[in-house]
Design an enzyme around this catalytic site. Sequence first.
Site, mmCIF file in Angstrom:
data_model
loop_
_atom_site.group_PDB
_atom_site.id
_atom_site.type_symbol
_atom_site.label_atom_id
_atom_site.label_comp_id
_atom_site.label_asym_id
_atom_site.label_seq_id
_atom_site.Cartn_x
_atom_site.Cartn_y
_atom_site.Cartn_z
ATOM 1 C CE LYS A 151 55.357 -102.027 4.214
ATOM 2 N NZ LYS A 151 56.084 -100.746 4.323
ATOM 3 C CB SER A 201 58.782 -101.173 6.989
ATOM 4 O OG SER A 201 58.037 -100.302 6.148
ATOM 5 C CB SER A 205 59.597 -98.040 4.667
ATOM 6 O OG SER A 205 59.975 -98.041 6.015
#
Lengths: 472, 59
Positions: free
Chosen positions: A81, A156, A180
């Site tokens: 990420k 997310s 997330s």
Amino acid sequence: MNEELAAQSIGELAPKLRDKQVSPVELTEAVLANVDAYNSDVNAFIRVQKEQALESARQAEQEIQSGNYRGFLHGIPMALKDILYFKDEPTTMGSKIHEGFIADFDATVVSKLKLSGVTFHGKLNMHEYAWGATTTNPHYGACKNPWDLSKIPGGSSGGSGAAVAANMSIASLGTDTGGSIRIPASSCGIIGLKPTLGRISKYGCFPLSWSLDHIGPMTKTVFDAALLLEVLGGYDPKDPTSVDRPTQNYSGELNEDVKGLVIGIEEGYFFKNVDNRVNEAVQNALQQLEKLGARIEPIRIPSLAMAEFAELVTITTEASAVHHDNLVKQPEKFGEDVRFLLEVGELMSGVDYVQAQQIRRKLDLDFAAAFEKVDVLISPTLPFLSPPIGDSTVDINGQALSFLDEVIRFTGPGNLTGLPALSIPCGVRDGLPVGLQIMGPAFQEEKVLNVAYAIEKLELMKGQKPSLKVLG
Amino acid sequence: MAEGIHRILKARGIQVPEAHQEMLAQQMQAVQQLRDTVDNSQLKDFDMALTHVPGGERL
């Protein structure tokens, strides 16, 4: 052959790499071939680092050939990420404001993976600043769910979920402030583990909400999640929330035996207003566990009625403190949804914030009391199946409800309490995966992993995967 | 409510797009509904447990 190689887990690949049956270069090429084939549709990557990855794979190959095998992660290609700092490399946080940001140090988790010999091949798409759960990113494009390209992958950490599900990364890491890691894991049909707060260092991870943020693995198997927890866990004096508790040999001690296990079910909160298809898949998993000797015990945690208020106030307030200066000076550079949420955080009062922390303390004690009666708590991860990209509402049994209100209803308590929680797929309904959440007592990730391992052995997914052949 | 919200944010130096004003009012009504779920009598005994380490970081 290449496609098959990229579809394998760390647990399957590591012995082959160690025994020189598979070369790190061959494996990295296989993963990069999938990125070439699928990413134009899925949009899981903000940046692909092909040359860098191949160079790193060549180095791993040389080391292994010369007898310097570093362990399970050596030569494994991973993309992370784009919120975790890599020294001298751009980290965007999925934002326009930070698009030119270059960190001058590695995040602790990145250092640990580098030491373990991981090959990094890119930075993954995410909701802007991790402040949202759709990964419909206004600056880098919407990430799509590999199971159905018209649906969100969750967020997310949506890029991490989509990349692992589409075999564009062998495993990944996500961050989790309200769910997330677990939300995209559920939406994309993979494993997502949010460990106990303090177990994995957050040093070098851009904050969303200091007191709620966690980092954790997103993987194809429970074994891989256990393995990554072993590597990444441990005290770090650079993170003020880090806790000095010993980690365990989680992967080596996985145990599928659930005989005598007591599973708590909080029906009044975790099973209220749930899509019938999701509920049916989770109930089916519970019945299977009962058949294996587990006992289901209904419990009540009344303070959960205040959890949504505590989560909303804590996350909006802390996030708005992080971004206050940019909201004043360059608000037009935020995406519309993030700008709106940052404005909401500016409107909460100090009293709201303090009460939210009092609620968290009550929740801590109530959950601790619950875990004196039960070993783990099981619930759906999400109350709905992945909605279409762009929708602000979700359909739950014919009722259109606010996505924002519903999406962290079941995952938020794990962040408020810091307790370990894992999402594991427990079936496919109408072509989309359903996630089941397992929560456990503080610093007892092994309990959560063992129950997940038992569920994995039930093969509730019946081998179903996203139909990647139709992509590209 | 929308006007009050606009005033508070302006005082904090934040420009609010017109399109957000009504949405913010609706959102704060939803927050009020959640605020109503808070039972203060249950919370009185609870320290907020915010901890600072004297001397700063544990480095």
